[in-house]
Design an enzyme around this catalytic site. Structure first.
Site, PDB file in Angstrom:
ATOM      1  N   CYS A 108      15.981   2.913  20.405  1.00  0.00           N
ATOM      2  CA  CYS A 108      15.676   3.786  21.541  1.00  0.00           C
ATOM      3  C   CYS A 108      15.168   2.891  22.667  1.00  0.00           C
ATOM      4  CB  CYS A 108      14.620   4.803  21.101  1.00  0.00           C
ATOM      5  SG  CYS A 108      14.059   5.878  22.424  1.00  0.00           S
ATOM      6  N   CYS A 115       8.428   6.745  35.014  1.00  0.00           N
ATOM      7  CA  CYS A 115       9.451   7.755  35.335  1.00  0.00           C
ATOM      8  C   CYS A 115       9.011   8.504  36.578  1.00  0.00           C
ATOM      9  CB  CYS A 115       9.614   8.725  34.159  1.00  0.00           C
ATOM     10  SG  CYS A 115      11.070   9.782  34.325  1.00  0.00           S
ATOM     11  N   CYS A 119       7.840  15.571  33.988  1.00  0.00           N
ATOM     12  CA  CYS A 119       7.926  16.586  32.931  1.00  0.00           C
ATOM     13  C   CYS A 119       6.547  16.741  32.291  1.00  0.00           C
ATOM     14  CB  CYS A 119       8.987  16.211  31.900  1.00  0.00           C
ATOM     15  SG  CYS A 119      10.623  16.047  32.632  1.00  0.00           S
ATOM     16  N   CYS A 122       5.477  15.202  28.713  1.00  0.00           N
ATOM     17  CA  CYS A 122       5.895  13.834  28.394  1.00  0.00           C
ATOM     18  C   CYS A 122       4.834  12.834  28.835  1.00  0.00           C
ATOM     19  CB  CYS A 122       7.224  13.539  29.090  1.00  0.00           C
ATOM     20  SG  CYS A 122       7.816  11.875  28.771  1.00  0.00           S
ATOM     21  N   GLU A 169      14.395   7.906  33.509  1.00  0.00           N
ATOM     22  CA  GLU A 169      15.554   8.799  33.627  1.00  0.00           C
ATOM     23  C   GLU A 169      16.776   7.920  33.892  1.00  0.00           C
ATOM     24  OE1 GLU A 169      16.664  11.974  33.201  1.00  0.00           O
ATOM     25  OE2 GLU A 169      18.499  11.021  33.890  1.00  0.00           O
ATOM     26  N   LEU A 223      16.967  20.254  27.674  1.00  0.00           N
ATOM     27  CA  LEU A 223      16.978  21.621  28.220  1.00  0.00           C
ATOM     28  C   LEU A 223      15.580  22.248  28.173  1.00  0.00           C
ATOM     29  CD1 LEU A 223      18.922  23.685  29.461  1.00  0.00           C
ATOM     30  CD2 LEU A 223      19.270  24.615  27.172  1.00  0.00           C
ATOM     31  N   HIS A 224      15.055  22.421  26.985  1.00  0.00           N
ATOM     32  CA  HIS A 224      13.649  22.786  26.767  1.00  0.00           C
ATOM     33  C   HIS A 224      13.224  24.187  27.168  1.00  0.00           C
ATOM     34  CE1 HIS A 224      13.321  18.669  25.709  1.00  0.00           C
ATOM     35  NE2 HIS A 224      13.170  18.191  26.922  1.00  0.00           N
ATOM     36  N   ASN A 299       5.370  16.182  20.324  1.00  0.00           N
ATOM     37  CA  ASN A 299       4.434  15.125  19.923  1.00  0.00           C
ATOM     38  C   ASN A 299       3.302  15.055  20.929  1.00  0.00           C
ATOM     39  OD1 ASN A 299       5.911  14.024  17.646  1.00  0.00           O
ATOM     40  ND2 ASN A 299       7.432  13.433  19.172  1.00  0.00           N
ATOM     41  N   CYS A 342       8.971  10.567  20.228  1.00  0.00           N
ATOM     42  CA  CYS A 342       9.487  11.034  21.519  1.00  0.00           C
ATOM     43  C   CYS A 342       8.358  11.423  22.453  1.00  0.00           C
ATOM     44  CB  CYS A 342      10.301  12.310  21.347  1.00  0.00           C
ATOM     45  SG  CYS A 342      11.702  12.128  20.311  1.00  0.00           S
TER      46      CYS A 342
END
Ligand code: SAH
Length: 367
Positions: A108, A115, A119, A122, A169, A223-224, A299, A342
């Site tokens: 990953c 970023c 969000c 995150c 992103e 999407l979430h 998480n 994540c």
């Protein structure tokens, strides 16, 4: 350490290398020879490239270098996941995670330092944003991890899949990401199948169309949420590119190839987006997009405003999707004991957006 007047060859994909070789008076076919040394044999010292003529090696030494990010910290989870903090020359740090499974090894990688998107669930978002990663810094994470894994005694784990799901992103660092993905899939470099290279996006709609034009990789979409109201709250870029436009872009993306499906990521937030009604609405939304759904248990990270849905709720949500014929998997949380799961990647971001400072101010920790 990189040198300003030398070309870092990790910044160039095959076409770029061919053009560069022509510009220094070398035959373009040397590009593929070089790529094999760099990516398949992990060699970064021109002296060791013994099938190249001495004059070519000297030419390369005076014009170029091969420089990948350096590892400044390694953390190994009890489940086999490894997280590396990689140091960049300007003092920033990015995180890269290797996740071994029975039948594969997934790396990953990050595409930006921090970023720009904000969000709400995150941890990278809270770090703010510093800059885009260069192609060398993106493919260099694969190069470095590959070399590290080969050094572990009796280790049979290899990188079979790469996901752009680390910090950043990827579609907002388009050209550098494309070049790096080209190298991942080039038979003279890592030769991964396009099904094993996955780009994950929060939904930068125009760049999804752009991606379709220039690359053939697996696409995952974060999407979430199933209503614009909630999605805009969780993933603010939704205000600019609402759900209908995003799904239309996804439909167009899959038109390219016969077997393509979009993976929709859906983070499970307790009492926020995890009701039966949400699941039913998700089924309706996805009914016209060849898709599968990946449910991601949330998480937590310090000061995170949400809780993860209960296991029973996640199972009930999954069952509604499955009964409606939507292929659904629930992501296993890996590496959470080392904050490698994540949304937990934080790195060391020299924040230019002052977001970290604003968050601390709101918490009353900074005056
Ligand atoms: N910017 C890209 C890629 C990075 S995030 C994107 O948004 O897709 C990779 C995945 O992890 C995304 O689906 C993201 O929504 C999810 N994620 C972020 N924070 C998380 C958290 N705290 N718990 C679980 N998943 C999270």
């Amino acid at each position: 350490m990189s040198t300003p007047d030398k070309t870092n060859l990790l910044n160039l994909d095959q076409q770029g290398l061919k053009d560069f070789f022509a510009s220094i008076g070398e035959k373009p076919f040397r590009a593929t020879q070089l790529m094999k040394w760099i990516y398949q044999f992990s060699v970064d010292d021109f002296e060791q490239m013994t099938n190249l003529a001495r004059s070519l090696r000297e030419n390369l030494m005076s014009h170029c270098e091969i420089v990948a990010p350096e590892i400044s910290e390694t953390q190994a989870s009890s489940d086999g996941t490894i997280k590396w903090l990689m140091r960049l020359p300007d003092g920033n740090g990015i995180e890269t995670v290797f996740i071994p499974e029975d039948d594969r090894g997934t790396l990953c990688i990050s595409s930006q330092v921090g970023c720009i998107l904000n969000c709400k669930f995150c941890s990278t978002a809270q770090q703010g944003f510093s800059r885009n990663l260069s192609t060398a810094e993106i493919i260099g994470q694969v190069w470095r991890a590959n070399k590290e894994l080969a050094c572990i005694p009796r280790n049979e784990r290899r990188i079979t899949n790469v996901v752009l799901m680390g910090m950043g992103e990827p579609l907002l660092n388009f050209d550098n990401v494309i070049r790096a993905m080209n190298l991942m899939m080039d038979d003279n470099a890592y030769g991964l199948s396009h099904r094993r290279v996955t780009l994950s996006t929060s939904g930068v709609v125009p760049e999804i169309y752009h991606l379709k034009e220039v690359a053939n990789v697996s696409l995952a979409v974060s999407l979430h949420a199933v209503t614009d109201k909630l999605r805009t709250e969780l993933v603010p870029i939704n205000k600019k590119y609402p759900i209908v436009e995003l799904l239309q872009a996804c439909r167009e993306y899959v038109k390219g190839g016969p077997r393509r499906k979009i993976t929709f990521e859906y983070v499970m937030l307790d009492g926020v987006n995890d009701s039966d009604e949400d699941a039913r609405r998700l089924v309706r939304l996805l009914s016209h997009v060849p898709s599968k759904v990946n449910l991601i248990p949330f998480n937590p990270f310090p000061n995170s405003p949400y809780l993860c849905s209960k296991a029973k709720r996640i199972a009930a949500f999954r069952d509604i999707l499955m009964q409606a014929g939507v292929v659904t998997t629930t992501r296993k949380t890996r590496g959470d004991d080392i904050d490698a799961a994540c949304g937990q990647l934080a790195g060391e971001v020299q924040d230019r957006t002052r977001r970290q400072q604003r968050i601390l101010q709101m918490d009353g920790k900074l005056q």
